[in-house]
Design an enzyme around this catalytic site. Structure first.
Site, PDB file in Angstrom:
ATOM      1  CG  HIS A  22      37.408  40.858  51.829  1.00  0.00           C
ATOM      2  ND1 HIS A  22      37.419  40.276  50.582  1.00  0.00           N
ATOM      3  CD2 HIS A  22      36.647  41.985  51.709  1.00  0.00           C
ATOM      4  CE1 HIS A  22      36.712  41.025  49.741  1.00  0.00           C
ATOM      5  NE2 HIS A  22      36.224  42.056  50.405  1.00  0.00           N
ATOM      6  CG  ASP A  40      30.472  42.056  48.977  1.00  0.00           C
ATOM      7  OD1 ASP A  40      30.007  42.715  49.920  1.00  0.00           O
ATOM      8  OD2 ASP A  40      31.474  42.421  48.307  1.00  0.00           O
TER       9      ASP A  40
HETATM   10 ZN    ZN Z   1      32.151  44.147  48.989  1.00  0.00          ZN
END
Ligand code: ZN
Length: 333
Positions: A122, A159
């Site tokens: 992220h 993910d």
């Molecule tokens: Zn994650």
């Protein structure tokens, strides 16, 4: 497999009750202790220059100063302690180690998997978010590209969250192909089908946003029909897997229905691609917040490289998943 591991990554203290905590690494180590052929390697922390090759120097300074002041809440869910600076450099260094091993020919039972934390996918050019400070996979990809032997890198992010940071960092670049399968509508809200790259990166981003409830068969369909063919035409010199285990059906923060055996299956599909095309593989840990399911997932990846065939289910992809993947394929063609 060879696992990159550093005690320094345990020192990144996110406080009590934070899902991204050092027990994640401890649980993985406990689970792998009973497995055959597990080797641990240490690695040097990333240097400032390689971190600043993907993040702005001002942001790198900001992370160091924030940690030096004792840390705290960077945002609502991204937390640092004083040791976070060292841990983040160690985590990035482990990812760099993994790609260097892969580039040096470590494959099969020697395939590298970096077990760093904080996670990375992220983190954007100039900000931390979603538990991530430095984008480990992106730093490792750039390290590989800065070597003489690698001109093109593919990143596959399984993910459950979209790796907005990794996508952003390479969105306008033609030398990195980013592919992600993630839960639609989940944090951070990016990763729509029509996000496909821009400029010289046009067509080098591939997003498969699946609805909650997607299972092994849905993922298998997306990997076989969309992700692997896209990698085959991109023809990378290296494949980095951003391996989070939070799409597991028992993970506490998602609603996907991937099984432990599913992770073995995805691994086998990628391994076959790597073998068929002589593409080295390096795994980098991202999320995964159920200690059991996280450690089972990592063990499933390991066992697949240790020679165990996954038990493949008989399931068919759901109509919803099929529609999404088939729509994506029409777009590509
Ligand atoms: Zn994650």
């Amino acid at each position: 497999m060879q696992f990159g591991y550093s005690e320094t990554c345990l020192d990144h203290d996110t406080g009590p009750r934070h899902p991204e905590n050092p027990d994640r690494l401890r649980a993985i180590r406990r689970r792998l202790a009973k497995r055959h052929g597990v080797v641990y390697r240490e690695a040097s922390p990333a240097d400032r220059e390689s971190v600043a090759a993907v993040h702005t120097p001002a942001y790198v300074d900001e992370v160091q100063e924030f940690a030096d002041r004792g840390g705290g809440n960077w945002d609502a869910d991204t937390v640092a302690s004083e040791a976070t600076w060292e841990a983040a450099l160690a985590s990035a260094g482990l990812a760099q180690w993994a790609v260097r091993e892969a580039m040096d020919g470590a494959n099969g039972r020697e395939t590298p998997f970096s077990l760093g934390r904080p996670p990375g996918h992220h983190a954007i050019e100039d900000d931390a978010m979603g538990f991530c400070f430095f984008n480990n996979a992106a730093i490792a990809a750039q390290t590989a590209l800065d070597s003489t032997s690698v001109e093109r890198v593919a990143i596959f992010d399984w993910d459950v969250h979209h790796g907005n940071g990794t996508q952003d960092l390479f969105y306008d670049r033609g030398d990195v192909f980013y592919a992600s399968i993630h839960e639609d509508g989940l944090y951070p809200g990016t990763g729509e089908i029509d996000e496909t790259g821009t400029g010289s990166g046009a067509g080098s981003t591939l997003n498969v946003p699946f609805p909650a409830g997607a299972d092994d068969a849905d993922y298998e369909y997306a990997i076989t029909e969309a992700v692997v063919p896209a990698f085959e035409s991109f023809d990378p010199d290296l494949l980095i897997v951003s391996a989070g285990f939070d799409a597991h059906r028992h993970d506490p923060i998602s609603r996907m229905r991937v099984s432990t055996e599913g992770y073995a299956l995805f691994t086998q599909l990628l391994r076959r691609f790597g073998d068929r095309t002589s593409t080295p593989l390096a795994f980098v840990l991202e999320g995964g917040y159920g200690l059991e399911t996280l450690s089972d997932g990592v063990a499933a990846v390991h066992e697949t490289f240790d020679g165990r065939d996954p038990t493949v289910g008989e399931g068919e992809p759901s109509p919803d998943a099929k529609t999404i993947v088939d729509g994506l394929l029409e777009r590509i063609e």
